[in-house]
Design an enzyme around this catalytic site. Sequence first.
Site: not given
Ligand SMILES: [Zn+2]
Length: 573
Positions: A157, A159, A192, A227-228, A255, A537
């Site tokens: 992803h 984002d 990520d 995705e987030e 993925d 995150h």
């Molecule tokens: Zn991710």
Amino acid sequence: MNDPLLPINSQPKRTKKLLPKVLAVAAIVVLFQLSDGLCPISDKIDPAPYVYDVSKIGQILKDKEYIDEVVERWSGAIQIPSVSNDVMVNPNTTDDLEELYRLEPAWKQFTKLHEYLEKQYPLIHKHLKVEKVNKFSILITWQGSNTKQKPILLTAHQDVVPVPDETLDQWKYPPFSGAVDGDRIYGRGSGDCKDLLMALFETAELLLKEGKFQPQRTILFGFGYDEESQGTGAVELSKFIFERYGPESLYALIDEGDQGYVQQFGRYVIPIPTGEKGHLNSEIELFTPGGHSSVPPKHTSIGIMAKLIDRIESVDFSPAITNANPLMNALQCMAEHGQIEKSLKSDIIKAVFDANANKKLVEYLSKDPSTEFLIKTSQAVDIIQGGVKSNALPEYVSVVVNHRISAEESVESTSKKILDDIKSIATKFDLGIVFENKTIVEKTKNGYFNYVLNESLEPSPISPIDTAAWNTFTGALRYLYEDVMNPGLNETFVAIPAYAAGNTDTKAYWDLTANIYRYSPYIGIVEGEDEVARGIHSLNEWSSISGHMATISFYYYYLQIVDQIADDTLISQ
Ligand SMILES: [Zn+2]
């Protein structure tokens, strides 16, 4: 082997009498399987017969000049803050881009990212079909010559999660600087998921630059934009691919997810999530009559809601481990190949047909939160709101309880548990209940609960591990870890299925293929360098440069191998 043999804990009550017979049959099946091995290790695949330049595989990891270029491009992508917030205006709201940026300034960064990718990867944009789906999702098609072979889909992803301003001073390097320090690159998205995103771009560009690889099997790259948060980018991509190719039309989907390898029970283990838990937000509101707080009832709506929360938290979901959960298979792998204590080993082997062994295994797994929540539906009271004024009785209170649903449960069974909790409190306080717009108990003069299910997602289907797709993927990974990255170690790496507590964009693609792997090649994960320690995150997010090069090196030869492997061949063990 992956089919549920006997989900002991989820057996409906009415079949209880049948159980001994079923158990006997199951025991025979398991014993039969034991003689074959519960966990066959895939054969390592030597890429030499499949690739046109085998020396390149190791070179990718060592070529200083190439690595510097890759890192510079990766750093540049991190410097574009393609943040997705929980609430975003859907890109389909207007076709006027300027108008869209005005409504949702965050989208501007995605256009910037697209322009950046176009500049950095000119061959992809020149020779492959690059399509934008719902404006910001990217679908890249590398058309294969043999349309009878199913396309493979590789995803990541674009984002990243936001960085709260309050935490900026705690970052070692500014979060959108893409700073390089030794073998690490720092920044939001470095781990990520701009690592995987950029590695896939690098691989395709490299193969195009060499100009020798002409795929027979179509290769698709799909990159969602949220995705987030809402995951609509992947949903739009999936619809688009579905319309073009139809159901069950893909060879496999790979993925983001777990990375690299770990050491467990004395073995080098490659954990590949073949399933993920479900999801549900239980949103509960309580409406009661208002009034002046000088003459309050014994319990205000806030007090009653507190009772409900207490009730919810004091009645836990039951843990269970059955063959419906890939973790069962992973444990069987460890029992067969790992150095594992005798009684635990025996419990694992018997757990699918012996209730007592199953109980002991559940107790063992429940001791550690990292495994406890892989075998149990979670409940976390995350949001509460209510009350407006100190001299007015609260007329409205709401809570949101977040659930991650285990393999043996469902949205229905999860909501039933919460509804039972609500019923018990409603009875005590003589309140009505509305559930999903239906009146369950008539509203009373005291008020009522309103229970709504949001963001519900069933636990994912489990990808089979007795397929050619699994054996090819894991056999190719063995080559990377054993021969390319750790020559001389003389260890056989064991790929095991794993279960993921969180969700990925893969949830949008269930109807396109059964072979869904949430995993990317990386370096070995040593203690203290897991996702939490890497600031995913969180603060000071970083990723290993050698890990990134390993991803590129792997896809460089894996894409050439899968190009020549037949579809859907069941490997007889
Ligand atoms: Zn991710």
